[in-house]
Write a protein that holds these residues in place. Structure first.
Motif, PDB file in Angstrom:
ATOM      1  N   ASP A   1       0.840  -1.212   0.000  1.00 23.08           N
ATOM      2  CA  ASP A   1       0.000   0.000   0.000  1.00 23.08           C
ATOM      3  C   ASP A   1       0.868   1.253   0.000  1.00 23.08           C
ATOM      4  OD1 ASP A   1      -2.296  -1.523   0.040  1.00 23.08           O
ATOM      5  OD2 ASP A   1      -2.475  -1.471   2.226  1.00 23.08           O
ATOM      6  N   TRP A   2       1.935   1.230   0.794  1.00 22.92           N
ATOM      7  CA  TRP A   2       2.822   2.395   0.848  1.00 22.92           C
ATOM      8  C   TRP A   2       3.491   2.633  -0.506  1.00 22.92           C
ATOM      9  CZ3 TRP A   2       5.491   0.269   5.874  1.00 22.92           C
ATOM     10  CH2 TRP A   2       4.599   0.391   6.942  1.00 22.92           C
ATOM     11  N   ILE A   3       3.855   1.550  -1.178  1.00 27.12           N
ATOM     12  CA  ILE A   3       4.451   1.687  -2.512  1.00 27.12           C
ATOM     13  C   ILE A   3       3.454   2.340  -3.462  1.00 27.12           C
ATOM     14  CG2 ILE A   3       5.313   0.430  -4.528  1.00 27.12           C
ATOM     15  CD1 ILE A   3       6.453  -1.654  -2.607  1.00 27.12           C
ATOM     16  N   ASP A   4       2.203   1.859  -3.449  1.00 27.34           N
ATOM     17  CA  ASP A   4       1.164   2.400  -4.335  1.00 27.34           C
ATOM     18  C   ASP A   4       0.900   3.876  -4.052  1.00 27.34           C
ATOM     19  OD1 ASP A   4       0.921  -0.064  -5.514  1.00 27.34           O
ATOM     20  OD2 ASP A   4      -0.810  -0.685  -4.300  1.00 27.34           O
ATOM     21  N   LYS A   5       1.042   4.272  -2.793  1.00 24.32           N
ATOM     22  CA  LYS A   5       0.779   5.661  -2.411  1.00 24.32           C
ATOM     23  C   LYS A   5       1.995   6.560  -2.605  1.00 24.32           C
ATOM     24  CE  LYS A   5      -2.766   4.401   0.983  1.00 24.32           C
ATOM     25  NZ  LYS A   5      -3.112   4.363   2.428  1.00 24.32           N
ATOM     26  N   GLY A   6       3.099   5.990  -3.105  1.00 22.88           N
ATOM     27  CA  GLY A   6       4.282   6.791  -3.396  1.00 22.88           C
ATOM     28  C   GLY A   6       5.058   7.210  -2.170  1.00 22.88           C
ATOM     29  N   LYS A   7       4.883   6.511  -1.064  1.00 20.88           N
ATOM     30  CA  LYS A   7       5.581   6.879   0.163  1.00 20.88           C
ATOM     31  C   LYS A   7       7.028   6.383   0.139  1.00 20.88           C
ATOM     32  CE  LYS A   7       1.656   7.074   3.368  1.00 20.88           C
ATOM     33  NZ  LYS A   7       1.160   6.623   4.695  1.00 20.88           N
ATOM     34  N   TYR A   8       7.849   7.048   0.898  1.00 19.02           N
ATOM     35  CA  TYR A   8       9.196   6.557   1.168  1.00 19.02           C
ATOM     36  C   TYR A   8       9.104   5.555   2.313  1.00 19.02           C
ATOM     37  CZ  TYR A   8      11.097  10.276  -1.760  1.00 19.02           C
ATOM     38  OH  TYR A   8      11.390  11.093  -2.817  1.00 19.02           O
ATOM     39  N   ILE A   9       9.846   4.491   2.172  1.00 22.26           N
ATOM     40  CA  ILE A   9       9.766   3.404   3.158  1.00 22.26           C
ATOM     41  C   ILE A   9      11.158   3.129   3.677  1.00 22.26           C
ATOM     42  CG2 ILE A   9       9.135   0.988   3.543  1.00 22.26           C
ATOM     43  CD1 ILE A   9       7.325   1.347   0.979  1.00 22.26           C
ATOM     44  N   CYS A  10      11.294   3.131   5.001  1.00 21.28           N
ATOM     45  CA  CYS A  10      12.586   2.871   5.631  1.00 21.28           C
ATOM     46  C   CYS A  10      12.482   1.631   6.513  1.00 21.28           C
ATOM     47  CB  CYS A  10      13.023   4.074   6.465  1.00 21.28           C
ATOM     48  SG  CYS A  10      14.562   3.769   7.370  1.00 21.28           S
ATOM     49  N   LEU A  11      13.189   0.588   6.112  1.00 19.67           N
ATOM     50  CA  LEU A  11      13.329  -0.599   6.958  1.00 19.67           C
ATOM     51  C   LEU A  11      14.618  -0.444   7.754  1.00 19.67           C
ATOM     52  CD1 LEU A  11      12.539  -3.440   4.372  1.00 19.67           C
ATOM     53  CD2 LEU A  11      10.923  -2.107   5.747  1.00 19.67           C
ATOM     54  N   TYR A  12      14.547  -0.706   9.033  1.00 17.53           N
ATOM     55  CA  TYR A  12      15.763  -0.625   9.840  1.00 17.53           C
ATOM     56  C   TYR A  12      15.772  -1.768  10.855  1.00 17.53           C
ATOM     57  CZ  TYR A  12      13.174   1.400  13.820  1.00 17.53           C
ATOM     58  OH  TYR A  12      12.315   1.613  14.869  1.00 17.53           O
ATOM     59  N   GLY A  13      16.997  -2.105  11.335  1.00 15.21           N
ATOM     60  CA  GLY A  13      17.115  -3.222  12.261  1.00 15.21           C
ATOM     61  C   GLY A  13      18.238  -3.033  13.249  1.00 15.21           C
ATOM     62  N   GLY A  14      18.405  -4.037  14.109  1.00 13.50           N
ATOM     63  CA  GLY A  14      19.360  -3.973  15.206  1.00 13.50           C
ATOM     64  C   GLY A  14      18.610  -4.058  16.529  1.00 13.50           C
ATOM     65  N   ASP A  15      19.360  -4.111  17.628  1.00 12.49           N
ATOM     66  CA  ASP A  15      18.681  -4.157  18.935  1.00 12.49           C
ATOM     67  C   ASP A  15      19.299  -3.194  19.943  1.00 12.49           C
ATOM     68  OD1 ASP A  15      21.051  -5.483  19.284  1.00 12.49           O
ATOM     69  OD2 ASP A  15      20.188  -7.273  20.213  1.00 12.49           O
ATOM     70  N   ASP A  16      20.041  -2.176  19.428  1.00  7.28           N
ATOM     71  CA  ASP A  16      20.621  -1.137  20.288  1.00  7.28           C
ATOM     72  C   ASP A  16      19.568  -0.045  20.479  1.00  7.28           C
ATOM     73  OD1 ASP A  16      21.955   1.010  21.407  1.00  7.28           O
ATOM     74  OD2 ASP A  16      23.773   0.722  20.237  1.00  7.28           O
ATOM     75  N   LEU A  17      18.948  -0.013  21.648  1.00  7.57           N
ATOM     76  CA  LEU A  17      17.840   0.918  21.879  1.00  7.57           C
ATOM     77  C   LEU A  17      18.279   2.374  21.813  1.00  7.57           C
ATOM     78  CD1 LEU A  17      15.808  -0.875  24.691  1.00  7.57           C
ATOM     79  CD2 LEU A  17      14.976  -0.171  22.447  1.00  7.57           C
ATOM     80  N   GLU A  18      19.483   2.683  22.253  1.00  3.19           N
ATOM     81  CA  GLU A  18      19.954   4.074  22.195  1.00  3.19           C
ATOM     82  C   GLU A  18      20.053   4.534  20.742  1.00  3.19           C
ATOM     83  OE1 GLU A  18      23.771   6.834  23.581  1.00  3.19           O
ATOM     84  OE2 GLU A  18      23.662   4.701  24.136  1.00  3.19           O
ATOM     85  N   TRP A  19      20.623   3.665  19.885  1.00  2.56           N
ATOM     86  CA  TRP A  19      20.729   4.026  18.463  1.00  2.56           C
ATOM     87  C   TRP A  19      19.340   4.116  17.828  1.00  2.56           C
ATOM     88  CZ3 TRP A  19      19.048   1.527  14.070  1.00  2.56           C
ATOM     89  CH2 TRP A  19      19.454   2.075  12.853  1.00  2.56           C
ATOM     90  N   ILE A  20      18.430   3.214  18.179  1.00  2.00           N
ATOM     91  CA  ILE A  20      17.080   3.227  17.603  1.00  2.00           C
ATOM     92  C   ILE A  20      16.368   4.534  17.933  1.00  2.00           C
ATOM     93  CG2 ILE A  20      14.783   2.174  17.812  1.00  2.00           C
ATOM     94  CD1 ILE A  20      16.179  -0.546  18.081  1.00  2.00           C
ATOM     95  N   ARG A  21      16.500   4.985  19.173  1.00  2.00           N
ATOM     96  CA  ARG A  21      15.867   6.254  19.565  1.00  2.00           C
ATOM     97  C   ARG A  21      16.433   7.418  18.753  1.00  2.00           C
ATOM     98  NH1 ARG A  21      16.391   4.018  25.059  1.00  2.00           N
ATOM     99  NH2 ARG A  21      14.282   3.664  25.905  1.00  2.00           N
ATOM    100  N   LYS A  22      17.761   7.487  18.687  1.00  2.00           N
ATOM    101  CA  LYS A  22      18.395   8.604  17.966  1.00  2.00           C
ATOM    102  C   LYS A  22      18.036   8.575  16.494  1.00  2.00           C
ATOM    103  CE  LYS A  22      22.473   9.086  20.967  1.00  2.00           C
ATOM    104  NZ  LYS A  22      23.949   8.955  21.034  1.00  2.00           N
ATOM    105  N   PHE A  23      18.096   7.369  15.888  1.00  2.00           N
ATOM    106  CA  PHE A  23      17.855   7.274  14.452  1.00  2.00           C
ATOM    107  C   PHE A  23      16.415   7.628  14.094  1.00  2.00           C
ATOM    108  CE2 PHE A  23      16.053   4.659  11.045  1.00  2.00           C
ATOM    109  CZ  PHE A  23      16.682   5.260   9.966  1.00  2.00           C
TER     110      PHE A  23
END
Length: 708
Positions: free
Chosen positions: A501-523
């Motif tokens: 659906d996001w592709i059809d609506k022309g949205k930008y999509i960001c997949l991200y991973g890892g388990d460092d909560l400090e980095w996840i918050r900042k990013f």
């Protein structure tokens, strides 16, 4: 006949050492003498098993008579449970009655004269020289059974039958009935010796049967059978010698007066001979087990080779191959569907495409859930028809402990399962391991309607394309890859419908991973801020980490939800499937001999897996299906923090191309990248290039135990 004239032979050669005695410990000269009596060239055929059945019946009933006399109860001696029907006398003893009578007479003469027991034993062996070793001992034991049976028959009936009473008087058996207590130790010693004699005789008979029936798998000249057979002559000698000793002591009982009391020496002699025969029995049993293991191994090897030939041959349908894998001669309905508890024969699989799900009992719930989803989805595709059959590979030594786990897994499956893993025989397990390369990690072997293997492991194409890969052949897998490109649908297909659906609506999509909560918050905070500055609609989706435990992913998801950082998959199965699909892409490419130098998709997959194996997070931004930029966590965060430096370029050429160029420009040689690949064997590449610098990575082994 006075009791003083009946002298039991002295058993001078009985070995009383505590350790087990084998016939090999006998004097070699004696063994040579024994062998010289044997002339098998003109051997007579004797049905030793049926004769042995009659002998055991006599001893069984005699033992009840013995017990009745010893406790002074006639009813006990006369009451014996029903026994199996004995074979026809005419068929059984045709031509043997005279020989048995002759042996009977020699036994009787030995008992009366108190002669040399060794000489009598050798004479009996010469009398039976043309018979096999098993026939020698069985015929001698049959003659003794007549002798022993007559003794107890008269003793049992002498108080109720006039004829038996008269015979008992002449044989002086009335005293033994009235004063049984005084000779109880001797009676019990005789009984124990007879049991030892019978046990060794049965072992010798089993060796004879093995030579006749198992010659296809083991020969008399081949160890371990040749080693075992070397002990048989001496064993036969001691069986016959034990028979003579038993008969002599029975004769003493028959001629004794009521004042007779069995001496300690007489009882000791009987007990020591029984001890020797028991040791011989144990040794023969041990050697017999060695032979049986050898035969089983040879039979398994033959069955294994048969399996290999079957799967290399052409057939009209798949039943022959399936029966070789699953069917058991005593089980006409080896399949079951747990939901209905119904049992099925292999006919339900005739000329069907079959996926053999081969696992041990460590199969995960996630694997079952994903496979169930794919299996049910075929119902919506008329052109896709196949069946799944679970072949569980279990360790028989721990089966009792693991049975509950098997039942638990079986209850979760909607497809056919082998209802009892133990009907999958060892040659099949060997074939599965050696030829289909199963080793703990789940595989799915695809069979076409004729039973031919169309893919040794269809797991990877199932995980990547689902039922689009039907009929699950290696050729179909290659064709799908030829038509594929690195696109967002490939990365996350079948996991989250929102992405499409996001592709059809022309949205930008960001997949991200890892388990460092400090980095996840900042990013996530910085990514939202940059999206606002760039004027783009951005969807952030957290996809977890392959090496993180279920509990760790749950904690990260909880923080993301509480702080409203981004979207995430609340179901752990989605996280698990995302990374399993990545690894399946890697394995599938490796199976088709692709490398990162020549295959762009594999290069992207290996890069993503390298990011995931490192401690820091990672980012992959998409615009539409094909426009993408990716980088490790630190580089991505630094690049977003410095958005002001490249915002004009993002406005001119587009956000994703500008981000990609900036990530490449900012990339430094300094890095520490890890790639963690689950599994072993053919799934592990010989060499892997670093996703950051292209150098060949060092290889290490990691072992992990996770009870989460």
């Amino acid at each position: 006949m006075a009791s003083q004239q009946l002298v039991a032979p002295k058993l001078k050669n009985v070995n009383m050492r505590d350790k087990r005695t084998s016939p090999q410990s006998d004097d070699s000269a004696l063994v040579r003498q024994i062998r010289e009596t044997h002339s098998p060239g003109r051997s007579h055929s004797v049905n030793v098993n049926q004769i042995l059945q009659v002998i055991e019946e006599i001893f069984h009933r005699a033992s009840h008579s013995t017990a009745g006399v010893l406790v002074g109860t006639r009813e006990l001696a006369a009451t014996v449970e029903d026994r199996p029907t004995l074979p026809s006398v005419d068929v059984l003893f045709h031509g043997l009655s005279y020989l048995i009578q002759k042996i009977y007479c020699e036994i009787s003469c030995q008992c009366s004269g108190g002669g040399d027991v060794h000489a009598t034993t050798m004479e009996l062996l010469r009398t039976l020289s043309n018979y096999s070793w098993e026939a020698k001992v069985v015929l001698t034991l049959a003659a003794f059974a007549v002798y022993y049976g007559e003794f107890w028959l008269v003793a049992q009936l002498c108080t109720s039958d006039p004829l038996a009473k008269s015979v008992a008087i002449l044989k002086q058996l009335s005293d033994i009935v009235e004063h049984a207590t005084s000779v109880k130790p001797q009676i019990e010693a005789i009984d124990n010796l007879i049991k030892a004699i019978t046990n060794v005789t049965k072992r010798i008979v089993e060796y004879g049967e093995m030579v006749k029936l198992e010659s296809h798998y083991i020969s008399e000249d081949t160890p371990p059978l040749s080693i075992a057979l070397a002990h048989i002559p001496a064993a036969a000698y001691w069986v016959i010698r034990g028979i003579l000793a038993s008969a002599s002591h029975v004769a003493i009982l028959a001629g004794s007066r009521h004042e007779y009391i069995a001496s300690t020496t007489e009882v000791w002699e009987l007990s020591s001979l029984a001890h020797k025969l028991n040791n011989i029995h144990d040794h023969l049993t041990s050697e017999l087990e060695n032979c049986r293991r050898y035969i089983v191994a040879k039979r398994y090897d033959e069955d294994y080779e048969t399996l290999k030939r079957l799967f290399q041959s052409l057939h009209l349908d798949n039943l022959k191959n399936l029966r070789a894998l699953i069917s058991h001669k005593d089980d006409a309905q080896p399949l079951q569907i747990s939901a209905t508890k119904s049992r099925y024969s292999l006919e339900v699989l005739r000329r069907r495409h079959v996926l053999l799900l081969i696992t041990d009992l460590s199969l995960s719930n996630e694997e079952i859930q994903i496979l169930e989803h794919i299996y049910k989805e075929q119902q919506n595709r008329a052109e896709v028809e196949y069946e799944i059959v679970w072949l569980p590979v279990v360790d028989v030594t721990t089966w009792d402990e693991k049975r509950f786990r098997f039942e638990e897994l079986k209850s979760k499956m909607q497809w056919y399962v082998v209802h009892d893993p133990l009907i999958i025989e060892p040659p099949v397990i060997k074939f599965i391991r050696n030829d289909w390369h199963f080793d703990k990690k789940m595989i799915i072997v695809s069979l076409d309607p004729q039973g031919r293997v169309s893919s040794l492991n269809a797991v990877h194409m199932l995980w990547v394309w689902g039922n689009l890969a039907f009929p699950f052949t290696d050729e179909k897998e290659q064709a799908l890859w030829n038509a594929e490109s690195w696109r967002l649908q490939l990365v996350a297909d079948g996991i989250d419908s929102n992405i499409l659906d996001w592709i059809d609506k022309g949205k930008y999509i960001c997949l991200y991973g890892g388990d460092d909560l400090e980095w996840i918050r900042k990013f996530t905070v910085r990514a939202k801020a940059v999206a606002g500055l760039a004027g783009i609609s951005l969807e952030l989706l957290y996809v977890g980490r392959s090496t993180a435990t279920r509990e760790r992913i749950r904690k990260v998801n909880k923080v993301i939800e509480t702080e409203n950082l981004s979207r995430f998959w609340p179901d752990y199965t989605s996280n698990w499937f995302f990374w399993s699909r990545m690894d399946s892409m890697r394995c599938s490419k490796a199976k088709h001999h692709k490398t990162v130098e020549i295959d762009g998709i594999l290069k992207e997959v290996m890069t993503l897996l390298s990011y995931d194996g490192s401690d820091q997070g990672w980012v992959m931004v998409w615009k539409g299906s094909n426009e993408t930029a990716r980088g490790n966590g630190k580089l991505a965060l630094d690049t977003l923090d410095d958005f002001e430096a490249w915002k004009n370029q993002a406005a001119d050429s587009g956000f994703v191309p500008a981000l990609k160029a900036e990530l490449i420009r900012r990339h430094t040689p300094h890095h520490c990248t890890r790639l963690i690949i689950p599994g072993f064997g053919p799934d592990i590449p010989d060499r892997v290039e670093c996703a950051e610098c292209g150098k060949e990575m060092e290889k290490f082994f990691m072992f992990r135990c996770c009870t989460d």
